[in-house]
Design an enzyme around this catalytic site. Structure first.
Site, PDB file in Angstrom:
ATOM      1  N   HIS A  15       5.051  -1.705  10.274  1.00 49.40           N
ATOM      2  CA  HIS A  15       4.728  -1.195   8.950  1.00 49.40           C
ATOM      3  C   HIS A  15       3.754  -0.023   8.998  1.00 49.40           C
ATOM      4  O   HIS A  15       2.827   0.012   9.810  1.00 49.40           O
ATOM      5  CB  HIS A  15       4.130  -2.309   8.084  1.00 49.40           C
ATOM      6  CG  HIS A  15       2.885  -2.915   8.657  1.00 49.40           C
ATOM      7  ND1 HIS A  15       1.627  -2.408   8.418  1.00 49.40           N
ATOM      8  CD2 HIS A  15       2.705  -3.977   9.473  1.00 49.40           C
ATOM      9  CE1 HIS A  15       0.726  -3.134   9.045  1.00 49.40           C
ATOM     10  NE2 HIS A  15       1.346  -4.098   9.702  1.00 49.40           N
ATOM     11  N   ASP A  16       4.020   0.955   8.168  1.00 53.06           N
ATOM     12  CA  ASP A  16       3.125   2.096   7.931  1.00 53.06           C
ATOM     13  C   ASP A  16       3.014   3.052   9.110  1.00 53.06           C
ATOM     14  O   ASP A  16       2.133   3.917   9.119  1.00 53.06           O
ATOM     15  CB  ASP A  16       1.726   1.624   7.520  1.00 53.06           C
ATOM     16  CG  ASP A  16       1.762   0.703   6.317  1.00 53.06           C
ATOM     17  OD1 ASP A  16       2.186   1.151   5.245  1.00 53.06           O
ATOM     18  OD2 ASP A  16       1.387  -0.486   6.461  1.00 53.06           O
TER      19      ASP A  16
ATOM     20  N   GLY B 136       1.107  -1.840  13.628  1.00 50.03           N
ATOM     21  CA  GLY B 136       1.043  -1.214  12.314  1.00 50.03           C
ATOM     22  C   GLY B 136       0.160   0.021  12.291  1.00 50.03           C
ATOM     23  O   GLY B 136      -0.786   0.157  13.066  1.00 50.03           O
TER      24      GLY B 136
END
Length: 262
Positions: free
Chosen positions: A125-126, A143
């Site tokens: 994520h991200d 992340g």
């Protein structure tokens, strides 16, 4: 909306609301969620899942068992409509996973264009991955990792969350990257340490001899002078003023949040 020129195998599921562009090919047993957009000429071989608020650009090739845009593995995630955005002409090989972003991390996971993600690579994520990068088999990003253009991440390598990998970096296989890697550097080991400049990669990308010497001089000041970063920064800044290729190396010091590999 499905473009009439798209070729979709009857065993695949396309939820209402998905946007499938011209000349897209979707092979057998794929699942495409309602908030997905797939650009012109992209090919999903078979058994591919694209879910969530995901936008995929043109002429990508996505191989079997890849999962894109699925719920991330951040325990804080509570179902918010975060996104995945993918550029053009990427090759996403078997069992690659790319997870949606979080509201704490800017809402979006980004993959640029012309990248090769080999078997079982993971983009958490991200993350923000640039253009023309190569992730070898089982390369794993935690992340919020940033990977700049032309970086190569070796097989079985793990990158700690929040790290930044500079442009033209080469990280050797089976490494553990726990801090930021400046542009042009070869890094290897667990924890990864610097092993010089990625000379061969820079030559292939058209860097001049003069530029290579300047980059090497900046590297030596940082890693072989025995002085601290604050002590060598003014000298590296002077080299950057004379050789623009060194400027990203100098600018990276301000971008680093986890400290530089040593």
């Amino acid at each position: 909306m499905i473009d009439p020129t798209a070729n979709i195998h009857p065993s695949s599921v396309i939820e209402d609301g998905a946007i499938i562009g011209p000349n897209v090919h979707i092979g057998p047993f794929c699942f495409i969620g309602a908030n997905v957009e797939i650009g012109e000429g992209t090919v999903l071989k078979s058994h591919v899942v694209v879910n969530g608020h995901t936008r995929i650009g043109k002429d990508n090739q996505i191989y079997q068992f890849a999962s894109i845009g699925e719920v991330n593995q951040d325990l804080k995630y509570a179902g918010e409509p975060t996104r995945v955005e993918i550029g053009d002409r990427n090759r996403i090989r078997e069992s690659v996973t790319i997870h949606r972003g979080t509201i704490q991390g800017g809402h979006v996971t980004t993959l640029g264009s012309d990248n090769l993600l080999m078997v079982n690579a993971h983009i958490a994520h991200d993350c923000v991955v640039g253009n023309r990068c190569i992730f070898a088999n089982n390369a794993t990003l935690g992340g919020h990792v940033t990977v700049d253009d032309f970086a190569i991440i070796g097989g079985m390598t793990a990158v700690h969350q929040w790290c930044t990998i500079g442009a033209h970096v080469m990280v050797g296989g089976c490494s553990g990257v726990a801090q930021d890697v400046p542009p042009y550097v070869i890094a290897q080991g667990n924890h990864a340490t610097p092993f010089g400049i990625n000379i061969e990669g820079l030559k292939r990308r058209g860097f001049s001899k003069e530029s290579l010497h300047a980059i090497r001089n900046a590297y030596k000041l940082l890693y072989r002078s025995g002085r601290t970063l604050d002590e060598v920064k003014p000298e590296i800044e002077e080299i950057a003023k004379q050789h623009s290729e060194v400027q990203p190396f100098y600018d990276f010091f301000a971008r680093s949040t986890r400290g530089l590999i040593r």
